[in-house]
Design an enzyme around this catalytic site. Structure first.
Site, short mmCIF file in Angstrom:
data_model
loop_
_atom_site.label_atom_id
_atom_site.label_comp_id
_atom_site.label_asym_id
_atom_site.label_seq_id
_atom_site.Cartn_x
_atom_site.Cartn_y
_atom_site.Cartn_z
N ASP A 1 -3.50 4.01 3.73
CA ASP A 1 -3.19 2.60 3.98
C ASP A 1 -4.15 1.68 3.22
OD1 ASP A 1 -4.78 3.95 6.13
OD2 ASP A 1 -5.25 1.89 6.66
N ASN A 2 -5.17 2.25 2.59
CA ASN A 2 -6.10 1.46 1.79
C ASN A 2 -5.91 1.73 0.29
OD1 ASN A 2 -7.20 0.30 4.06
ND2 ASN A 2 -8.89 1.75 4.21
N ARG B 1 0.84 -1.20 0.00
CA ARG B 1 0.00 0.00 0.00
C ARG B 1 0.88 1.25 0.00
NH1 ARG B 1 -4.52 -2.24 3.06
NH2 ARG B 1 -4.24 -4.48 2.86
P1 AMP Z 1 -9.34 -0.51 7.86
O1 AMP Z 1 -10.11 0.72 8.23
O2 AMP Z 1 -10.20 -1.74 7.76
O3 AMP Z 1 -8.49 -0.30 6.67
O4 AMP Z 1 -8.37 -0.81 9.08
C1 AMP Z 1 -7.38 0.10 9.54
C2 AMP Z 1 -6.37 -0.64 10.36
O5 AMP Z 1 -7.00 -1.28 11.47
C3 AMP Z 1 -5.63 -1.71 9.60
O6 AMP Z 1 -4.29 -1.68 10.02
C4 AMP Z 1 -6.33 -2.98 10.02
O7 AMP Z 1 -5.50 -4.10 9.93
C5 AMP Z 1 -6.73 -2.68 11.45
N1 AMP Z 1 -7.94 -3.41 11.87
C6 AMP Z 1 -9.21 -3.21 11.50
N2 AMP Z 1 -10.04 -4.07 12.11
C7 AMP Z 1 -9.27 -4.86 12.89
C8 AMP Z 1 -9.53 -5.94 13.78
N3 AMP Z 1 -10.76 -6.41 13.99
N4 AMP Z 1 -8.48 -6.49 14.41
C9 AMP Z 1 -7.23 -6.05 14.23
N5 AMP Z 1 -6.93 -5.02 13.42
C10 AMP Z 1 -7.92 -4.44 12.75
MG MG Z 2 -7.25 -1.26 5.57
#
Ligand code: AMP
Ligand code: MG
Length: 499
Positions: A266-267, A197
């Site tokens: 990061d996405n 990313r």
């Molecule tokens: P996201 O908004 O889904 O892109 O997540 C942002 C960050 O939070 C990323 O680093 C994910 O790996 C982490 N993350 C989201 N949900 C979880 C979860 N249930 N357990 C661990 N890490 C999470």
């Molecule tokens: Mg993510």
């Protein structure tokens, strides 16, 4: 080594497991431990299949019998190690909702490794397979609801011709986790040539780890952007190439009416893939300011903001690459092409949606007037374009006109459009439009119905949707209901970041 072929149909499972059905090469793992933490997925109790994507399995050359086996079920839930894999969670950082968020990382994604396929390397990642050093407060799990959404949508995007990560299967377990309510967990097995990313680059840049930053950039150039190696300034060339791929991705999203919902850096995939499906939505009624993420109170990631946000994210990538590029002017120059590639790519896609087989100077104005008319009449985006594919200037166009409450404005637009069509071959146009305007997209309410059934252990709806979404430009007469207007209750579906 290539894939093992199991010639005997009645092969016992023990024999299937004895075979290592996959050939691995795991190039990311060779970058070194500054980039990741090696770890094993954490098992889930009594996993079961939710859905398997046979089309992708075939493309991957997966042994069909193995993919049916309990060994595969266990391995793709994270309960058993695949020989040759090298599981790890990678570290990255990122800007979330416009703010520097510091270290993030694969908080619930575990890269099993990279398969060595005839078409090239393909990484396999389990999402929801347990905690990692980057889980922060999270439980490392993903719920069934969001796993089905990612699985279906990534395959839908692929079939729409939009660059994306893909999904091989979803497995479920009765293990429970807490979100807004208690839900059961699932694991999505997803694939991509690379899951790197923008945030991976930001991580090493912000931490002044310039050697690692260079290692990462060289890895990406050598494996995914080899032409940049020959440029005068390979790292500026990389930034430009990523900008251009991202511009094409944004054009594809805007044209199909897709809102991602969480365009944090990061996405954002360094390969210009759609990645990390969360609160995404395909537009129902056309509303340029539509916000699909219930948690996005400011509308930062509204539909019409996406192209500018992508540019903002590319700017962050440019800043992260500055220690390698050296001159700020070169970085800025590399970003410039986004400003021409995005509008040109969007116009090309919209011209195809309108069935314009040639280029005329006024086409841009026609596209703009179409968007304006759709917005002022809040017309269903997907249905409009599909119906327009049957538009014939000489005949009445009730099917399209019926979508508009302001008939006079529609008639004026239709007259203008008909005049433009006079210069276009009718057969070519219809063909182009039916290939450019999908009948089926993964609308929220359609996904929601399949999810509700899946929560009751009925996965037929997920499998049917997968099959239909895998050929979205075809007619599926038995499934016209999946292409209809959203019911009233669809407006009350609230999709937040919670997953
Ligand atoms: P996201 O908004 O889904 O892109 O997540 C942002 C960050 O939070 C990323 O680093 C994910 O790996 C982490 N993350 C989201 N949900 C979880 C979860 N249930 N357990 C661990 N890490 C999470
Ligand atoms: Mg993510």
């Amino acid at each position: 080594m290539t894939f093992a072929i199991h010639a005997t149909p009645d092969l016992r499972e023990a024999e299937v497991s004895a075979e290592a059905p996959l050939a691995w090469r795991n190039r990311f793992a060779r970058l070194g431990t500054a980039f990741y933490t090696r770890l094993q997925p954490q098992p889930l109790p009594d996993p079961f299949w939710v859905s398997r994507n046979q089309a992708l399995a075939r493309e991957m050359g997966l042994d069909a019998q193995w993919f049916e086996s309990s060994m595969a079920l266990e391995a793709l839930t994270g309960n058993r190690t695949l020989p040759g894999s090298d599981p790890l969670a990678s570290v990255y950082s990122g800007h979330q909702f416009g703010q520097w968020a510091g270290q993030l990382g694969d908080g619930r994604a575990i890269l099993l490794g990279e398969l060595d396929l005839p078409a090239g390397g393909l990484e396999i990642q389990l999402k929801g397979a347990g905690r990692t050093p980057y889980s922060r407060m999270g439980d490392g799990r993903a719920v069934l609801r969001s796993s089905i959404r990612e699985y279906l949508c990534s395959e839908a995007m692929h079939a729409l011709g939009i660059p994306t990560t893909r999904a091989l299967c979803v497995t479920g377990s009765d293990a429970k986790v807490r979100r807004e309510e208690i839900e059961t967990t699932a694991v999505v097995t997803r694939t991509a040539p690379s899951f790197i990313r923008f945030g991976h680059f930001e991580h090493f840049s912000y931490n002044d780890q310039h050697d690692e930053l260079k290692t990462l950039a060289d890895y990406v150039i050598d494996n995914f952007y080899p032409a940049c190696r020959d440029a005068n300034q390979p790292y500026a060339a990389l930034l430009q190439a990523v900008s251009e791929r991202t511009a094409h991705l944004m054009a594809a999203w805007q044209a199909v009416g897709f809102c991602h919902g969480v365009m944090n850096t990061d996405n954002m995939s360094i390969l210009g893939l759609t990645i990390d499906y969360g609160p995404f939505q395909f537009l129902d009624a056309f509303d340029p300011g539509h916000i699909c993420n219930h948690s996005d109170t400011e509308g930062r990631y509204a539909y019409n903001k996406q192209p500018n946000i992508a540019y903002w994210n590319l700017f962050c990538l440019g800043q992260a690459l500055l220690p390698l590029i050296g001159e700020q002017e070169q970085a800025l120059a590399a970003l410039e092409s986004y400003k021409t590639v995005f509008p040109a790519a969007l116009e090309a896609r919209m011209r195809a949606k309108l069935g314009l087989t040639d280029v005329q100077p006024d086409d841009k104005a026609l596209v703009e007037s179409t968007f304006k008319l759709l917005a002022s009449n809040k017309v269903d985006y997907t249905i409009f374009w599909r119906r327009l594919s049957g538009f014939t200037p000489q005949r009445g166009h009730e099917a399209v006109r019926d979508l508009f409450f302001d008939r006079e404005s529609f008639n004026a637009w239709a007259l203008h459009y008909s005049e433009r069509l006079a210069q276009v071959d009718t057969g070519l146009r219809a063909d182009l439009m039916l290939k450019s305007n999908p009948k089926y997209v993964l609308r929220n309410h359609v996904g929601e119905q399949a999810i509700r059934a899946a929560k009751l252990n009925d996965f037929a709806g997920v499998n049917t949707l997968l099959a239909v979404l895998q050929s979205p430009f075809e007619e599926h007469p038995a499934h016209n209901d999946l292409a209809g207007f959203p019911p009233d209750w669809a407006a009350s579906i609230e999709i937040s970041c919670s997953s």
